[in-house]
Design a protein around this motif. Structure first.
Motif, PDB file in Angstrom:
ATOM      1  N   SER A  52       0.834  -1.282   0.203  1.00  0.00           N
ATOM      2  CA  SER A  52      -0.066  -0.136   0.171  1.00  0.00           C
ATOM      3  C   SER A  52       0.762   1.247   0.104  1.00  0.00           C
ATOM      4  CB  SER A  52      -0.890   0.019   1.112  1.00  0.00           C
ATOM      5  OG  SER A  52      -1.993  -1.023   1.149  1.00  0.00           O
ATOM      6  N   ALA A  53       2.035   1.091   0.695  1.00  0.00           N
ATOM      7  CA  ALA A  53       2.856   2.349   0.821  1.00  0.00           C
ATOM      8  C   ALA A  53       3.378   2.609  -0.674  1.00  0.00           C
ATOM      9  CB  ALA A  53       3.714   2.205   1.833  1.00  0.00           C
ATOM     10  N   VAL A  54       3.734   1.508  -1.229  1.00  0.00           N
ATOM     11  CA  VAL A  54       4.393   1.712  -2.602  1.00  0.00           C
ATOM     12  C   VAL A  54       3.319   2.415  -3.833  1.00  0.00           C
ATOM     13  CG1 VAL A  54       5.312   0.727  -4.674  1.00  0.00           C
ATOM     14  CG2 VAL A  54       6.189  -0.054  -2.358  1.00  0.00           C
ATOM     15  N   VAL A  55       2.056   1.837  -3.389  1.00  0.00           N
ATOM     16  CA  VAL A  55       1.151   2.340  -4.330  1.00  0.00           C
ATOM     17  C   VAL A  55       0.707   3.642  -4.110  1.00  0.00           C
ATOM     18  CG1 VAL A  55      -1.443   2.220  -4.837  1.00  0.00           C
ATOM     19  CG2 VAL A  55       0.120   0.102  -4.622  1.00  0.00           C
ATOM     20  N   ARG A  56       0.871   4.331  -2.784  1.00  0.00           N
ATOM     21  CA  ARG A  56       0.565   5.439  -2.597  1.00  0.00           C
ATOM     22  C   ARG A  56       1.761   6.613  -2.803  1.00  0.00           C
ATOM     23  NH1 ARG A  56      -3.145   6.543   2.840  1.00  0.00           N
ATOM     24  NH2 ARG A  56      -3.273   8.483   1.788  1.00  0.00           N
ATOM     25  N   GLN A  57       2.901   5.822  -2.820  1.00  0.00           N
ATOM     26  CA  GLN A  57       3.991   6.730  -3.331  1.00  0.00           C
ATOM     27  C   GLN A  57       3.751   7.317  -4.869  1.00  0.00           C
ATOM     28  OE1 GLN A  57       7.672   4.617  -2.873  1.00  0.00           O
ATOM     29  NE2 GLN A  57       8.883   5.997  -4.064  1.00  0.00           N
TER      30      GLN A  57
ATOM     31  N   GLU B  56     -11.232  13.189 -13.547  1.00  0.00           N
ATOM     32  CA  GLU B  56     -12.298  12.231 -13.044  1.00  0.00           C
ATOM     33  C   GLU B  56     -11.911  10.711 -13.525  1.00  0.00           C
ATOM     34  OE1 GLU B  56     -16.428  12.148 -10.835  1.00  0.00           O
ATOM     35  OE2 GLU B  56     -16.259  13.455 -12.688  1.00  0.00           O
ATOM     36  N   ALA B  57     -11.697  10.652 -14.946  1.00  0.00           N
ATOM     37  CA  ALA B  57     -11.495   9.310 -15.632  1.00  0.00           C
ATOM     38  C   ALA B  57     -10.379   9.049 -15.306  1.00  0.00           C
ATOM     39  CB  ALA B  57     -12.032   9.791 -16.984  1.00  0.00           C
ATOM     40  N   ALA B  58      -9.369   9.707 -15.080  1.00  0.00           N
ATOM     41  CA  ALA B  58      -8.014   9.335 -14.738  1.00  0.00           C
ATOM     42  C   ALA B  58      -8.058   8.720 -13.337  1.00  0.00           C
ATOM     43  CB  ALA B  58      -6.814  10.361 -14.921  1.00  0.00           C
ATOM     44  N   GLU B  59      -8.545   9.596 -12.391  1.00  0.00           N
ATOM     45  CA  GLU B  59      -8.483   8.949 -10.889  1.00  0.00           C
ATOM     46  C   GLU B  59      -9.336   7.653 -11.012  1.00  0.00           C
ATOM     47  OE1 GLU B  59      -9.498  11.034  -6.699  1.00  0.00           O
ATOM     48  OE2 GLU B  59     -10.527  11.831  -8.161  1.00  0.00           O
ATOM     49  N   GLU B  60     -10.354   7.437 -11.502  1.00  0.00           N
ATOM     50  CA  GLU B  60     -11.034   6.033 -11.374  1.00  0.00           C
ATOM     51  C   GLU B  60      -9.913   4.952 -11.979  1.00  0.00           C
ATOM     52  OE1 GLU B  60     -14.764   6.753 -13.398  1.00  0.00           O
ATOM     53  OE2 GLU B  60     -15.585   8.049 -11.906  1.00  0.00           O
ATOM     54  N   ALA B  61      -9.411   5.279 -13.225  1.00  0.00           N
ATOM     55  CA  ALA B  61      -8.705   4.248 -13.699  1.00  0.00           C
ATOM     56  C   ALA B  61      -7.440   4.044 -12.807  1.00  0.00           C
ATOM     57  CB  ALA B  61      -8.238   4.709 -15.035  1.00  0.00           C
ATOM     58  N   VAL B  62      -6.954   4.967 -12.268  1.00  0.00           N
ATOM     59  CA  VAL B  62      -5.687   4.890 -11.238  1.00  0.00           C
ATOM     60  C   VAL B  62      -6.035   4.068 -10.368  1.00  0.00           C
ATOM     61  CG1 VAL B  62      -4.026   5.735  -9.833  1.00  0.00           C
ATOM     62  CG2 VAL B  62      -4.323   6.784 -12.170  1.00  0.00           C
ATOM     63  N   GLN B  63      -7.422   4.253  -9.809  1.00  0.00           N
ATOM     64  CA  GLN B  63      -7.976   3.330  -8.242  1.00  0.00           C
ATOM     65  C   GLN B  63      -7.840   1.944  -8.887  1.00  0.00           C
ATOM     66  OE1 GLN B  63     -11.290   5.605  -7.594  1.00  0.00           O
ATOM     67  NE2 GLN B  63     -10.505   6.584  -6.019  1.00  0.00           N
ATOM     68  N   GLU B  64      -8.438   1.813  -9.970  1.00  0.00           N
ATOM     69  CA  GLU B  64      -8.671   0.361 -10.625  1.00  0.00           C
ATOM     70  C   GLU B  64      -7.089  -0.242 -10.640  1.00  0.00           C
ATOM     71  OE1 GLU B  64     -10.928  -0.517 -13.872  1.00  0.00           O
ATOM     72  OE2 GLU B  64     -12.350   1.095 -13.285  1.00  0.00           O
ATOM     73  N   ALA B  65      -6.264   0.516 -11.036  1.00  0.00           N
ATOM     74  CA  ALA B  65      -4.818  -0.001 -11.213  1.00  0.00           C
ATOM     75  C   ALA B  65      -4.204  -0.292  -9.983  1.00  0.00           C
ATOM     76  CB  ALA B  65      -4.105   0.970 -12.164  1.00  0.00           C
ATOM     77  N   CYS B  66      -4.354   0.381  -9.035  1.00  0.00           N
ATOM     78  CA  CYS B  66      -3.998   0.276  -7.776  1.00  0.00           C
ATOM     79  C   CYS B  66      -4.169  -0.972  -7.205  1.00  0.00           C
ATOM     80  CB  CYS B  66      -4.150   1.442  -6.950  1.00  0.00           C
ATOM     81  SG  CYS B  66      -3.176   2.950  -7.253  1.00  0.00           S
ATOM     82  N   LEU B  67      -5.534  -1.296  -7.155  1.00  0.00           N
ATOM     83  CA  LEU B  67      -6.280  -2.401  -6.716  1.00  0.00           C
ATOM     84  C   LEU B  67      -5.661  -3.691  -7.438  1.00  0.00           C
ATOM     85  CD1 LEU B  67     -10.177  -1.412  -6.539  1.00  0.00           C
ATOM     86  CD2 LEU B  67      -8.414  -1.747  -4.619  1.00  0.00           C
ATOM     87  N   ALA B  68      -5.499  -3.703  -8.878  1.00  0.00           N
ATOM     88  CA  ALA B  68      -4.765  -4.765  -9.508  1.00  0.00           C
ATOM     89  C   ALA B  68      -3.447  -4.836  -8.998  1.00  0.00           C
ATOM     90  CB  ALA B  68      -4.925  -4.303 -11.103  1.00  0.00           C
ATOM     91  N   ALA B  69      -2.798  -3.590  -8.762  1.00  0.00           N
ATOM     92  CA  ALA B  69      -1.298  -3.953  -8.372  1.00  0.00           C
ATOM     93  C   ALA B  69      -1.417  -4.506  -6.805  1.00  0.00           C
ATOM     94  CB  ALA B  69      -0.816  -2.332  -7.939  1.00  0.00           C
ATOM     95  N   LEU B  70      -2.216  -4.111  -5.889  1.00  0.00           N
ATOM     96  CA  LEU B  70      -2.172  -4.773  -4.818  1.00  0.00           C
ATOM     97  C   LEU B  70      -2.518  -6.403  -4.725  1.00  0.00           C
ATOM     98  CD1 LEU B  70      -4.253  -2.166  -2.453  1.00  0.00           C
ATOM     99  CD2 LEU B  70      -1.706  -2.744  -2.394  1.00  0.00           C
ATOM    100  N   GLN B  71      -3.026  -6.782  -5.773  1.00  0.00           N
ATOM    101  CA  GLN B  71      -3.661  -8.117  -5.983  1.00  0.00           C
ATOM    102  C   GLN B  71      -2.402  -8.798  -6.570  1.00  0.00           C
ATOM    103  OE1 GLN B  71      -7.232  -7.913  -7.933  1.00  0.00           O
ATOM    104  NE2 GLN B  71      -8.571  -7.346  -6.435  1.00  0.00           N
ATOM    105  N   GLN B  72      -1.971  -8.348  -7.551  1.00  0.00           N
ATOM    106  CA  GLN B  72      -0.931  -9.070  -8.568  1.00  0.00           C
ATOM    107  C   GLN B  72       0.435  -8.935  -7.818  1.00  0.00           C
ATOM    108  OE1 GLN B  72      -0.937  -8.281 -12.583  1.00  0.00           O
ATOM    109  NE2 GLN B  72      -3.183  -7.710 -12.672  1.00  0.00           N
TER     110      GLN B  72
ATOM    111  N   ARG C   8       1.241  -8.920  -4.674  1.00  0.00           N
ATOM    112  CA  ARG C   8       1.397  -9.855  -3.384  1.00  0.00           C
ATOM    113  C   ARG C   8       1.962 -11.214  -3.832  1.00  0.00           C
ATOM    114  NH1 ARG C   8      -3.679  -9.346  -2.269  1.00  0.00           N
ATOM    115  NH2 ARG C   8      -3.276  -7.380  -0.771  1.00  0.00           N
ATOM    116  N   GLN C   9       1.498 -11.478  -4.985  1.00  0.00           N
ATOM    117  CA  GLN C   9       1.738 -12.914  -5.580  1.00  0.00           C
ATOM    118  C   GLN C   9       3.262 -12.739  -6.319  1.00  0.00           C
ATOM    119  OE1 GLN C   9       0.031 -15.554  -4.857  1.00  0.00           O
ATOM    120  NE2 GLN C   9      -1.332 -14.421  -3.556  1.00  0.00           N
ATOM    121  N   ALA C  10       3.297 -11.868  -7.312  1.00  0.00           N
ATOM    122  CA  ALA C  10       4.463 -11.881  -8.279  1.00  0.00           C
ATOM    123  C   ALA C  10       5.586 -10.872  -7.582  1.00  0.00           C
ATOM    124  CB  ALA C  10       4.068 -11.212  -9.634  1.00  0.00           C
ATOM    125  N   GLY C  11       5.315 -10.097  -6.633  1.00  0.00           N
ATOM    126  CA  GLY C  11       6.423  -9.165  -6.096  1.00  0.00           C
ATOM    127  C   GLY C  11       6.099  -7.798  -6.863  1.00  0.00           C
TER     128      GLY C  11
END
Length: 417
Positions: free
Chosen positions: A6-11, A28-44, A46-49
């Motif tokens: 989470s710290a890396v994502v927020r950085q 607004e569209a950019a912020e929504e897309a980045v939020q989705e990307a951040c969620l994907a990052a936290l999921q992926q 965690r497994q792949a590093g």
């Protein structure tokens, strides 16, 4: 592990939002897309590093998600074709200078004069720093619902007025500069004293604010207030290592180990302040930097020139006649002329609703009451501060002070920038 991710994502939040906003032309569209990307990052991740270049990963994924959203909303084949052409040119590489330009462009867009000042600040703290609505509300001593409304209105205004994503030139640049400086300062303040962190501080926000101030000083070398702000941030950030002990407990300014302070940053701050003052156009950030310099360059707490600090705060009140500045002046006056003199000033501010919700105000009153031997009133003030949910280190400090007062011990406890 999750906290580290989470710290890396927020950085990388705000540089990603800036890049994607330029790409899609819609904050607004950019912020929504980045939020989705951040969620994907936290999921992926965690497994792949964490990838070698996390920011590039986030920008690439967010851009693709923005394009996906564009396709879903596209009503005409022409728009669909444009989206496909855009994706064909998508790259994970972009010049470093372009990233910096994106960051500044995003801030200047958020500070467009079509937006009211409160919305400018709330929008920038959200879009640039990734602060939540509740964190922004806490920083502003404002109800969360009010901040949420400001964010919605600001994004709608940007969309309807077609406010461009670019850095203005000439008069447009100068006209937005005060708002930009104010925001950079607030970003640093949230990092320096954060309700959102268990540690009570968020160094990454301090770093971002310093980075922004440095970029602005390079871009506008003839603006003394830009240099004044940079000097202020350097002075305060230089003392960060001394603010907490090994157990994470708050250490007040007069009790800090000054050998832990960053001498190089202090020297750099002195150089920037001197260059700002030579330009002969004083302003509030230069005055605050001068106050911070007196604290940062005093060899010992006892050697601090509190009379000069109080005089500078009196000058600052002329530029920024706010209750918070007046409360800080009261602390300096108390140090220079005794607790009764400071308490007289604080007592005049007790009806201000913003200060009523600001824990440092009650902590300052408690300190002065304790110095005067008014233990019951000091205890009451500390308990009021505690009820306002200050950052964890401050809560620990207040509880320690309450135990000391109950045991018959009391002494100085004020921290001043």
């Amino acid at each position: 592990m999750t906290d580290d991710l989470s710290a890396v994502v927020r950085q990388h939040w705000w540089t990603t939002v800036a890049s994607v906003t330029r790409f899609v032309g819609d904050l607004e569209a950019a912020e929504e897309a980045v939020q989705e990307a951040c969620l994907a990052a936290l999921q992926q991740w965690r497994q792949a590093g964490v990838p070698e270049h996390p920011e590039r990963w986030l920008v690439t994924v967010a851009r693709r998600k923005a394009l996906d959203a564009h396709r879903r909303e596209a009503k005409r084949a022409e728009k669909e074709a444009a989206a496909v052409r855009d994706e064909a040119g998508l790259s994970t590489e972009w010049p470093v200078g372009e990233v910096v330009d994106d960051q500044l462009a995003l801030i200047f867009m958020c500070c467009h004069p079509a937006l009211d000042p409160a919305s400018q600040i709330a929008l920038t703290l959200r879009a640039v720093c990734g602060l939540t609505t509740s964190e922004i509300a806490s920083a502003f001593l404002t109800p969360e619902a009010t901040v949420a409304q400001r964010l919605v209105r600001a994004k709608r205004k940007i969309r309807e007025a077609v406010i461009p994503f670019r850095r203005p030139d000439g008069d447009g640049l100068a006209g937005r500069l005060p708002a930009v400086l104010r925001i950079v300062y607030l970003v640093f303040t949230e990092g320096h004293r954060s309700n959102a962190s268990e540690a009570g501080t968020r160094p990454e926000l301090c770093w971002e604010a310093n980075h922004l101030a440095t970029s602005l000083s390079t871009m506008m070398p003839g603006e003394p207030e830009v240099r004044g702000l940079l000097a202020l941030l350097l002075f305060v950030d230089a003392r960060r290592a001394g603010r907490f002990d090994a157990e994470g407990r708050l250490v007040l300014l007069d009790q800090q180990d000054r050998s832990l302070w960053d001498a190089a940053k202090i020297a750099e701050g002195e150089a920037h302040l001197a260059s700002a003052l030579r330009l002969g156009r004083p302003g509030p950030y230069q005055i605050q930097a001068a106050i911070a310099a007196l604290h940062s360059t005093a060899r010992t707490a006892a050697a601090t020139d509190w009379a000069e600090v109080a005089a500078l705060y009196a000058e600052l009140v002329r530029w920024e006649p706010t209750a918070v500045v007046e409360a800080n002046r009261a602390v300096a006056v108390a140090m220079a002329h005794g607790p009764s003199a400071g308490l007289t000033i604080l007592d005049r501010l007790t009806d201000d609703p913003r200060l009523e919700a600001w824990p440092p105000f009650h902590i300052a009153r408690a300190d002065l009451f304790s110095r005067l031997g008014l233990i019951e009133r000091a205890t009451e003030a500390y308990e009021t501060a505690l009820s306002l949910s200050p950052p964890v280190p401050e809560r620990t400090f207040i509880n320690r002070r309450l135990r000391e007062l109950a045991g018959g011990g009391f002494g100085p406890n004020s921290e001043n920038r």
